[in-house]
Design a protein around this motif. Structure first.
Motif, PDB file in Angstrom:
ATOM      1  N   SER A 473     -31.067  31.523 -22.649  1.00 10.52           N
ATOM      2  CA  SER A 473     -29.806  30.794 -22.507  1.00 10.52           C
ATOM      3  C   SER A 473     -28.975  30.870 -23.780  1.00 10.52           C
ATOM      4  CB  SER A 473     -30.098  29.324 -22.172  1.00 10.52           C
ATOM      5  OG  SER A 473     -30.832  28.718 -23.232  1.00 10.52           O
ATOM      6  N   ILE A 474     -29.557  31.429 -24.858  1.00 10.62           N
ATOM      7  CA  ILE A 474     -28.834  31.480 -26.132  1.00 10.62           C
ATOM      8  C   ILE A 474     -28.776  32.885 -26.721  1.00 10.62           C
ATOM      9  CG2 ILE A 474     -30.885  30.965 -27.526  1.00 10.62           C
ATOM     10  CD1 ILE A 474     -29.088  29.320 -29.371  1.00 10.62           C
ATOM     11  N   PRO A 476     -28.092  36.628 -26.148  1.00 13.34           N
ATOM     12  CA  PRO A 476     -27.527  37.594 -25.195  1.00 13.34           C
ATOM     13  C   PRO A 476     -28.360  38.873 -25.127  1.00 13.34           C
ATOM     14  CG  PRO A 476     -25.831  36.713 -26.654  1.00 13.34           C
ATOM     15  CD  PRO A 476     -27.145  36.289 -27.222  1.00 13.34           C
ATOM     16  N   GLY A 477     -28.459  39.430 -23.934  1.00 16.20           N
ATOM     17  CA  GLY A 477     -29.109  40.719 -23.759  1.00 16.20           C
ATOM     18  C   GLY A 477     -30.617  40.678 -23.688  1.00 16.20           C
ATOM     19  N   LYS A 478     -31.207  39.502 -23.814  1.00 15.75           N
ATOM     20  CA  LYS A 478     -32.667  39.403 -23.849  1.00 15.75           C
ATOM     21  C   LYS A 478     -33.229  39.382 -22.427  1.00 15.75           C
ATOM     22  CE  LYS A 478     -36.144  36.945 -26.583  1.00 15.75           C
ATOM     23  NZ  LYS A 478     -37.178  36.635 -25.609  1.00 15.75           N
ATOM     24  N   VAL A 479     -34.241  40.205 -22.185  1.00 22.49           N
ATOM     25  CA  VAL A 479     -34.930  40.228 -20.891  1.00 22.49           C
ATOM     26  C   VAL A 479     -36.423  40.062 -21.156  1.00 22.49           C
ATOM     27  CG1 VAL A 479     -35.441  41.536 -18.805  1.00 22.49           C
ATOM     28  CG2 VAL A 479     -33.184  41.722 -19.878  1.00 22.49           C
ATOM     29  N   ASN A 480     -37.032  39.087 -20.525  1.00 16.87           N
ATOM     30  CA  ASN A 480     -38.431  38.753 -20.789  1.00 16.87           C
ATOM     31  C   ASN A 480     -39.355  39.245 -19.676  1.00 16.87           C
ATOM     32  OD1 ASN A 480     -37.680  37.368 -23.139  1.00 16.87           O
ATOM     33  ND2 ASN A 480     -37.310  35.478 -22.001  1.00 16.87           N
ATOM     34  N   PRO A 481     -40.643  39.429 -19.990  1.00 18.82           N
ATOM     35  CA  PRO A 481     -41.626  39.861 -18.976  1.00 18.82           C
ATOM     36  C   PRO A 481     -42.066  38.678 -18.108  1.00 18.82           C
ATOM     37  CG  PRO A 481     -42.719  39.598 -21.088  1.00 18.82           C
ATOM     38  CD  PRO A 481     -41.251  39.341 -21.338  1.00 18.82           C
ATOM     39  N   VAL A 482     -41.143  38.170 -17.297  1.00 17.64           N
ATOM     40  CA  VAL A 482     -41.377  36.906 -16.593  1.00 17.64           C
ATOM     41  C   VAL A 482     -42.464  37.010 -15.530  1.00 17.64           C
ATOM     42  CG1 VAL A 482     -39.071  35.994 -17.040  1.00 17.64           C
ATOM     43  CG2 VAL A 482     -39.458  37.408 -15.007  1.00 17.64           C
ATOM     44  N   ILE A 483     -42.657  38.186 -14.948  1.00 17.53           N
ATOM     45  CA  ILE A 483     -43.664  38.293 -13.886  1.00 17.53           C
ATOM     46  C   ILE A 483     -45.079  38.214 -14.456  1.00 17.53           C
ATOM     47  CG2 ILE A 483     -44.510  39.659 -11.953  1.00 17.53           C
ATOM     48  CD1 ILE A 483     -41.722  38.366 -11.584  1.00 17.53           C
ATOM     49  N   PRO A 484     -45.439  38.994 -15.487  1.00 16.57           N
ATOM     50  CA  PRO A 484     -46.760  38.777 -16.091  1.00 16.57           C
ATOM     51  C   PRO A 484     -46.932  37.353 -16.616  1.00 16.57           C
ATOM     52  CG  PRO A 484     -45.869  40.883 -16.807  1.00 16.57           C
ATOM     53  CD  PRO A 484     -44.767  40.173 -16.077  1.00 16.57           C
ATOM     54  N   GLU A 485     -45.851  36.754 -17.106  1.00 23.22           N
ATOM     55  CA  GLU A 485     -45.941  35.378 -17.607  1.00 23.22           C
ATOM     56  C   GLU A 485     -46.300  34.402 -16.486  1.00 23.22           C
ATOM     57  OE1 GLU A 485     -42.620  35.791 -21.221  1.00 23.22           O
ATOM     58  OE2 GLU A 485     -42.128  34.726 -19.373  1.00 23.22           O
ATOM     59  N   VAL A 486     -45.654  34.553 -15.339  1.00 22.33           N
ATOM     60  CA  VAL A 486     -45.928  33.607 -14.252  1.00 22.33           C
ATOM     61  C   VAL A 486     -47.319  33.840 -13.677  1.00 22.33           C
ATOM     62  CG1 VAL A 486     -44.989  34.915 -12.274  1.00 22.33           C
ATOM     63  CG2 VAL A 486     -44.898  32.430 -12.275  1.00 22.33           C
ATOM     64  N   VAL A 487     -47.761  35.100 -13.639  1.00 21.24           N
ATOM     65  CA  VAL A 487     -49.111  35.372 -13.135  1.00 21.24           C
ATOM     66  C   VAL A 487     -50.155  34.796 -14.090  1.00 21.24           C
ATOM     67  CG1 VAL A 487     -50.767  37.189 -12.544  1.00 21.24           C
ATOM     68  CG2 VAL A 487     -48.386  37.378 -11.807  1.00 21.24           C
ATOM     69  N   ASN A 488     -49.897  34.852 -15.384  1.00 28.23           N
ATOM     70  CA  ASN A 488     -50.796  34.188 -16.334  1.00 28.23           C
ATOM     71  C   ASN A 488     -50.916  32.700 -16.008  1.00 28.23           C
ATOM     72  OD1 ASN A 488     -51.710  36.262 -17.917  1.00 28.23           O
ATOM     73  ND2 ASN A 488     -50.285  35.945 -19.589  1.00 28.23           N
TER      74      ASN A 488
END
Length: 620
Positions: A473-474, A476-488
């Motif tokens: 939210s602060i 710009p341009g950042k993309v995180n590995p949200v799928i491995p994070e949620v599976v963890n």
């Protein structure tokens, strides 16, 4: 651009569809546009469409004195409106208004129901998704208006009586007095047993087998048996799920769940036999539906059947995940990279070898789950209260087990000692432990994926994961590995559930373990979360991974890890000295070897060839 079938496969309420079924369902949808302020559906009108929002936002309101109230909730891209249309015909309880211009996929509810009706197993799974989605929606609404106690449906009532006296029950309800008391007593998790339709279906299978065995033993008449069987088969087909409202967490070792099933089957059987609900002289919840049973044998048997059924779907999803990793292993078989130990450079390998290892580590856990499931095939039907068989006629146990085999297709066996089996929960413990083991493996895999994708400029950057959403939210341009994070996080929850199962199992006292409801809630949640997590990991992450070949090769070219290959030629100490000098001077290993004349060009090419180091025994 995503196809309609691909879009449908990402909608939670339709994620039970296989690829072919999703393609079939896609033909039922058409694109529809709504202008800002346009009414999509109105409270009190017939609910007849399933709406999947593709863009824009929709406000859900309730009418107060003929005027819209404040918005109860706002739906965005990916949300579904009118899921209840898949459960049957009914009126809209709310009004939906396009907050912005909206593009949606719209399908006729009757055609969706027709598709689900063609596959009973799919229908039950889809209903579970629908109920889960509606429950989450109610949870989001709960802070606005949370009652102090659960209120039963208003309107006409009928009077029922139990040990504690008379109680009013909604006249049109199939559940009875004991279910009504349980709904008041156990407002614990907010999760009704209907959220696990496989559990309800399994209970219905158990009641069918018991009814047939009781008929054969002369305990109930053929007419009552036929009524019970017909009513229970409707439940197996996914009907009357809304009647199963007791909380999944409850005292009484599951008696409330068992009685909920007994009462719904009895009242529906009465209707099918031509009588009114509550006219129990013709079909009784306790004496007929529950004949020759107690909660202490019916509940664990139904839970074991549920776990076996759910395990089959979980294994199918895990096999798809293994296949996805294996496909990437083949795709990346020629991508050289540095292997690492202790988070330090080790020796070269291929990215394909790494992904094949991911496939194999999960494949091994599939075998563990299959072994754990076999322990669930031993049941204690006919043991009744403590395993002595009191109130079960001679021959009943063998008959009910045989009927359950025929009814379900699973090779159930009667436990060797029913007294021991009635208090024993080790089958649940063992299966949960295998889920925990799988979770541990998946955590490692997802941690590796997060390390490999770290960057993009200041990390490993060896692979690229599909970009699923903005990451900050602060920043710009950042993309995180949200799928491995949620599976963890899914795996952490499963490990916590396993601890709950262990604590509940050791809490058994004397001839019964009264903690089976929390075992059921924990294991069934773990199976569902693992299945959903595996599907999410595969479809939203693994299938779309690409290799950053340049970054992988860069690490191979600039790492001193390749020095390991020199040990057989130069010896350990000289190789160590070379590595130290390379690190100190910044020179490459090959450069130093040439300067010192330690090896010929032919030897350098043969020994330090990266592919040879990745496949020292030859490429497979």
């Amino acid at each position: 651009m995503s196809t309609v079938a691909e879009i449908i496969s990402r909608i939670p309420v339709l994620q039970e569809l296989e690829a072919e079924q999703a393609e079939q369902a896609a033909k039922l949808f058409s694109v529809k546009h709504f202008a800002a302020g346009e009414v999509i559906h109105k409270e009190g009108t017939r609910r007849d469409e399933l709406v999947l929002i593709q863009s824009g936002s929709v406000e859900i309101l309730q009418m107060t004195e003929g005027k819209p109230s404040q918005a109860l909730i706002t739906y965005e891209q990916g949300d579904a409106l009118g899921e209840g249309v898949m459960l049957g015909e009914a009126d809209n309880f709310t009004t939906a208004i396009a907050k912005t211009s909206v593009e949606a996929l719209v399908a006729d509810g009757a055609k969706i129901r027709e598709m689900l009706d063609s596959d009973d197993a799919l229908k039950i799974r889809a209903y579970g998704r629908i109920i889960n989605n509606l429950l989450m929606r109610l949870t989001r609404l709960a802070p606005r208006n949370t009652p102090d106690s659960l209120e039963l449906l208003p309107g006409d009532t009928r009077t029922e009586r139990d040990l504690l006296g008379d109680k009013e029950v909604p006249a049109d309800a199939y559940f009875g007095v004991q279910t009504a008391r349980a709904m008041e007593n156990f407002q614990i998790s907010g999760i009704p047993i209907s959220l696990y339709p496989d559990f309800i279906s399994s209970f219905a299978h158990v009641k069918i087998a018991a009814a047939k065995a009781n008929r054969d033993c002369g305990v109930i008449s053929s007419e009552v048996c036929d009524g019970i069987e017909a009513a229970a088969h409707e439940i197996v087909q996914g009907k009357w799920l809304e009647q199963f409202s007791v909380d999944v967490i409850q005292g009484g070792a599951g008696t409330s769940t068992n009685m909920n099933v007994n009462e719904v089957i009895a009242n529906r059987a009465l209707e099918l036999m031509g009588y009114e609900k509550g006219d129990y002289q013709h079909c009784r919840p306790n004496d007929d539906v529950n004949a020759s049973q107690s909660t202490n044998d019916a509940y664990p048997t139904a839970l074991k059947l549920t776990m076996l059924t759910s395990n089959q779907r979980l294994l199918a999803e895990l096999k798809r995940l293994v296949a996805a990793f294996r496909a990437k292993g083949r795709e990346f078989e020629d991508v050289l990279k540095m292997g690492r130990t202790h988070l330090q450079d080790a020796v070269p390998m291929t990215l394909g070898q790494e992904f094949e290892a991911f496939a194999l580590t999960i494949e091994g856990e599939i075998a563990g789950l299959e072994n754990g499931a076999r322990m669930l095939l031993h049941i204690n039907m006919g043991g009744t209260a403590v395993g002595t068989g009191l109130n079960a006629p001679a021959g009943y146990s063998d008959k009910v087990v045989e009927y359950l085999r025929k009814e379900t297709g699973f090779p159930f066996e009667l436990a060797q000692d029913l007294v021991e089996a009635t208090s024993d929960t080790q089958g649940f413990v063992t299966y949960s432990a295998h889920l925990r083991s799988l979770a541990i493996k998946l955590i490692k895999v997802c941690n590796d994926l997060r390390l490999m994708v770290s960057g993009p400029r200041a990390g490993f950057g060896e692979i690229n994961l599909p970009e699923r959403q903005p990451g900050s939210s602060i920043m710009p341009g950042k993309v995180n590995p949200v799928i491995p994070e949620v599976v963890n996080q899914v795996c952490f929850k499963i490990m916590g559930n396993d601890l709950t199962v262990s604590m509940a199992a050791q809490a058994a006292q004397l001839q019964l373990n009264v903690m089976e409801p929390v075992i059921a809630a924990s294991v069934l949640e773990s199976i569902r979360m693992m299945m959903n997590g595996s599907c999410t990991l595969r479809s939203n992450c693994i299938d779309g991974i690409t290799a950053n070949r340049d970054a992988c090769m860069h690490y191979v070219d600039h790492s001193v890890g390749v020095v390991t290959a020199l040990v057989p030629v130069l010896g350990y100490k000289p190789s160590t000295a070379l590595a130290a000098e390379a690190l100190k001077t910044g020179k490459g290993l090959v450069e130093l070897i040439r300067e010192k004349g330690l090896m010929t060009e032919e030897q350098i090419k043969e020994v330090l060839e990266p592919e040879r180091m990745a496949w020292p025994q030859g490429r497979p």
